[in-house]
Design a protein around this motif. Structure first.
Motif, PDB file in Angstrom:
ATOM      1  N   ARG A 103       0.833  -1.217   0.000  1.00 13.17           N
ATOM      2  CA  ARG A 103       0.000   0.000   0.000  1.00 13.17           C
ATOM      3  C   ARG A 103       0.862   1.260   0.000  1.00 13.17           C
ATOM      4  N   HIS A 104       2.087   1.150   0.506  1.00  8.88           N
ATOM      5  CA  HIS A 104       2.960   2.324   0.573  1.00  8.88           C
ATOM      6  C   HIS A 104       3.438   2.792  -0.803  1.00  8.88           C
ATOM      7  N   THR A 105       3.153   2.019  -1.842  1.00  5.30           N
ATOM      8  CA  THR A 105       3.462   2.514  -3.188  1.00  5.30           C
ATOM      9  C   THR A 105       2.570   3.688  -3.557  1.00  5.30           C
ATOM     10  N   ARG A 106       1.483   3.887  -2.804  1.00  4.16           N
ATOM     11  CA  ARG A 106       0.535   4.972  -3.094  1.00  4.16           C
ATOM     12  C   ARG A 106       0.480   6.008  -1.970  1.00  4.16           C
ATOM     13  N   ILE A 107       1.534   6.136  -1.190  1.00  5.49           N
ATOM     14  CA  ILE A 107       1.511   7.080  -0.075  1.00  5.49           C
ATOM     15  C   ILE A 107       1.435   8.523  -0.575  1.00  5.49           C
ATOM     16  N   ASN A 108       0.834   9.375   0.257  1.00  2.00           N
ATOM     17  CA  ASN A 108       0.653  10.778  -0.105  1.00  2.00           C
ATOM     18  C   ASN A 108       1.390  11.719   0.847  1.00  2.00           C
ATOM     19  N   TYR A 109       2.425  11.207   1.522  1.00  2.00           N
ATOM     20  CA  TYR A 109       3.226  12.100   2.349  1.00  2.00           C
ATOM     21  C   TYR A 109       4.677  12.062   1.890  1.00  2.00           C
ATOM     22  N   SER A 110       5.410  13.076   2.291  1.00  2.18           N
ATOM     23  CA  SER A 110       6.782  13.237   1.828  1.00  2.18           C
ATOM     24  C   SER A 110       7.783  12.549   2.753  1.00  2.18           C
ATOM     25  N   PHE A 111       9.009  12.502   2.308  1.00  2.00           N
ATOM     26  CA  PHE A 111      10.096  11.976   3.135  1.00  2.00           C
ATOM     27  C   PHE A 111      10.205  12.777   4.438  1.00  2.00           C
ATOM     28  N   PHE A 112      10.053  14.073   4.323  1.00  2.00           N
ATOM     29  CA  PHE A 112      10.087  14.952   5.497  1.00  2.00           C
ATOM     30  C   PHE A 112       8.993  14.573   6.491  1.00  2.00           C
ATOM     31  N   ASP A 113       7.767  14.340   5.971  1.00  2.00           N
ATOM     32  CA  ASP A 113       6.651  13.944   6.846  1.00  2.00           C
ATOM     33  C   ASP A 113       6.966  12.649   7.582  1.00  2.00           C
ATOM     34  N   GLY A 114       7.594  11.703   6.885  1.00  2.00           N
ATOM     35  CA  GLY A 114       7.915  10.424   7.490  1.00  2.00           C
ATOM     36  C   GLY A 114       8.970  10.541   8.581  1.00  2.00           C
ATOM     37  N   ILE A 115       9.968  11.374   8.351  1.00  2.00           N
ATOM     38  CA  ILE A 115      11.043  11.550   9.333  1.00  2.00           C
ATOM     39  C   ILE A 115      10.516  12.193  10.615  1.00  2.00           C
ATOM     40  N   LYS A 117       7.295  12.543  11.543  1.00  2.00           N
ATOM     41  CA  LYS A 117       5.997  12.035  12.008  1.00  2.00           C
ATOM     42  C   LYS A 117       4.965  13.160  12.105  1.00  2.00           C
ATOM     43  N   THR A 118       4.814  13.878  11.006  1.00  2.00           N
ATOM     44  CA  THR A 118       3.890  15.008  10.979  1.00  2.00           C
ATOM     45  C   THR A 118       2.441  14.538  11.030  1.00  2.00           C
ATOM     46  N   LYS A 119       1.532  15.487  11.153  1.00  2.00           N
ATOM     47  CA  LYS A 119       0.105  15.171  11.180  1.00  2.00           C
ATOM     48  C   LYS A 119      -0.303  14.459   9.881  1.00  2.00           C
ATOM     49  N   LYS A 120       0.241  14.929   8.762  1.00  2.00           N
ATOM     50  CA  LYS A 120      -0.074  14.307   7.479  1.00  2.00           C
ATOM     51  C   LYS A 120       0.380  12.849   7.469  1.00  2.00           C
ATOM     52  N   TYR A 121       1.551  12.583   8.008  1.00  2.00           N
ATOM     53  CA  TYR A 121       2.062  11.222   8.100  1.00  2.00           C
ATOM     54  C   TYR A 121       1.148  10.357   8.957  1.00  2.00           C
ATOM     55  N   ARG A 122       0.776  10.865  10.131  1.00  2.00           N
ATOM     56  CA  ARG A 122      -0.041  10.084  11.056  1.00  2.00           C
ATOM     57  C   ARG A 122      -1.413   9.769  10.459  1.00  2.00           C
ATOM     58  N   GLU A 123      -2.001  10.750   9.789  1.00  2.00           N
ATOM     59  CA  GLU A 123      -3.317  10.543   9.176  1.00  2.00           C
ATOM     60  C   GLU A 123      -3.240   9.537   8.034  1.00  2.00           C
ATOM     61  N   GLU A 124      -2.173   9.632   7.240  1.00  2.00           N
ATOM     62  CA  GLU A 124      -2.015   8.718   6.106  1.00  2.00           C
ATOM     63  C   GLU A 124      -1.759   7.292   6.586  1.00  2.00           C
ATOM     64  N   GLU A 125      -0.939   7.141   7.618  1.00  2.00           N
ATOM     65  CA  GLU A 125      -0.664   5.813   8.152  1.00  2.00           C
ATOM     66  C   GLU A 125      -1.927   5.189   8.748  1.00  2.00           C
ATOM     67  N   LYS A 126      -2.749   5.997   9.378  1.00  2.00           N
ATOM     68  CA  LYS A 126      -4.013   5.511   9.928  1.00  2.00           C
ATOM     69  C   LYS A 126      -4.926   5.013   8.810  1.00  2.00           C
ATOM     70  N   LYS A 127      -4.939   5.757   7.688  1.00  2.00           N
ATOM     71  CA  LYS A 127      -5.757   5.361   6.541  1.00  2.00           C
ATOM     72  C   LYS A 127      -5.217   4.077   5.909  1.00  2.00           C
ATOM     73  N   ILE A 128      -3.894   3.955   5.823  1.00  2.00           N
ATOM     74  CA  ILE A 128      -3.297   2.742   5.263  1.00  2.00           C
ATOM     75  C   ILE A 128      -3.674   1.532   6.100  1.00  2.00           C
ATOM     76  N   GLU A 129      -3.638   1.672   7.407  1.00  2.00           N
ATOM     77  CA  GLU A 129      -4.023   0.586   8.312  1.00  2.00           C
ATOM     78  C   GLU A 129      -5.471   0.167   8.071  1.00  2.00           C
ATOM     79  N   ALA A 130      -6.369   1.165   7.986  1.00  2.00           N
ATOM     80  CA  ALA A 130      -7.796   0.871   7.781  1.00  2.00           C
ATOM     81  C   ALA A 130      -8.037   0.229   6.421  1.00  2.00           C
ATOM     82  N   ASP A 131      -7.376   0.763   5.387  1.00  2.00           N
ATOM     83  CA  ASP A 131      -7.545   0.210   4.034  1.00  2.00           C
ATOM     84  C   ASP A 131      -7.024  -1.228   3.968  1.00  2.00           C
TER      85      ASP A 131
END
Length: 257
Positions: A103-115, A117-131
């Motif tokens: 699923r991470h092939t379709r992520i919508n956050y940047s390398f910076f967000d991942g390093i 752990k920005t809000k965008k990262y946390r929200e996207e990871e939560k969505k990946i888990e649910a999906d």
């Protein structure tokens, strides 16, 4: 316009020609089978479509883009996913982590967000888990999400590999001998599952398969390879009655189909 166009594709390895001048196309929402004896070039053909090999001659075009020289990862990004004849899972990771990695092939956050752990990262990871959980539910694997992949029964591993491929959100799914090693009950379930995948995800499917009952039941069009050559293409009824195909491959396999 076709979704996939394979035109005059030849694949040589030194003096060996594994695929020779093969041409066919696949449309949107098609369900197609590629059959032929062992060593006919079927998996090599899949490998040229998915970027593992670059064709020696000819072209592979997907969704209007030439993919001949693209890396396998770039072809996945375009919308082609596959399974393998020999199951290739991350055996020491959990079932859900196998899905999340794809699923991470379709992520919508940047390398910076991942390093950071920005809000965008946390929200996207939560969505990946649910999906990922929703996808596992479709395959009846959600109750096994925390199992290590290697501890699943064989049939469940096959399902997980398909689910992982679908997690990349493909437009075209290639299945390499999905019924290999399955008993008749599992094969019947697989037949229903492939139809369900095509309809549920609105994608095209190409499968390599030796189980002729399965092929004749679900394929809308069949392409037959023999010694790397495309010797016939047509509807299941046409292939069943094609003398060249019967002589090269089918023979007694058609009895009772």
């Amino acid at each position: 316009m076709s979704l996939l166009d394979v035109k005059n594709v030849t694949m040589r390895f030194g003096g060996l020609t594994a695929v020779k001048d093969v041409t066919f196309s696949v449309g949107t929402n098609d369900l197609v089978a590629v059959i032929g004896p062992n060593g006919a070039g079927k998996t090599t053909l899949f490998n040229t479509i998915t970027g593992i090999y670059t064709p020696t001659e000819g072209s592979v075009t997907f969704d209007g883009q030439l993919v001949n020289a693209k890396k396998a990862s770039a072809i996945t990004d375009l919308g082609i996913a596959r399974t393998f004849q020999n199951i290739r899972l991350f055996n020491n990771l959990t079932v859900i982590d196998n899905i999340k990695i794809a699923r991470h092939t379709r992520i919508n956050y940047s390398f910076f967000d991942g390093i950071f752990k920005t809000k965008k990262y946390r929200e996207e990871e939560k969505k990946i888990e649910a999906d990922s959980i929703e996808l596992l539910k479709l395959f009846h694997l959600d109750d096994k999400k925390d199992y290590l992949a290697k501890n699943l029964p064989y049939g469940a591993q096959r399902k997980l590999e398909m689910a992982r491929a679908l997690a990349t959100k493909p437009k075209l799914l290639l299945l390499d001998e999905p019924a290999a090693g399955m008993n008749p009950t599992e094969t019947k379930e697989l037949s229903n599952l492939i139809r369900f995948i095509r309809e549920q995800f609105n994608i095209s499917v190409i499968l390599i398969e030796h189980d002729m009952n399965l092929v004749m039941q679900i394929a809308e069009k069949i392409h037959v390879l023999d010694y790397g050559n495309l010797i016939a293409s047509g509807m299941p009824a046409e292939i069943q009655n094609n003398k060249k195909v019967i002589e090269a491959y089918l023979g007694a396999d058609l009895e009772g189909v």
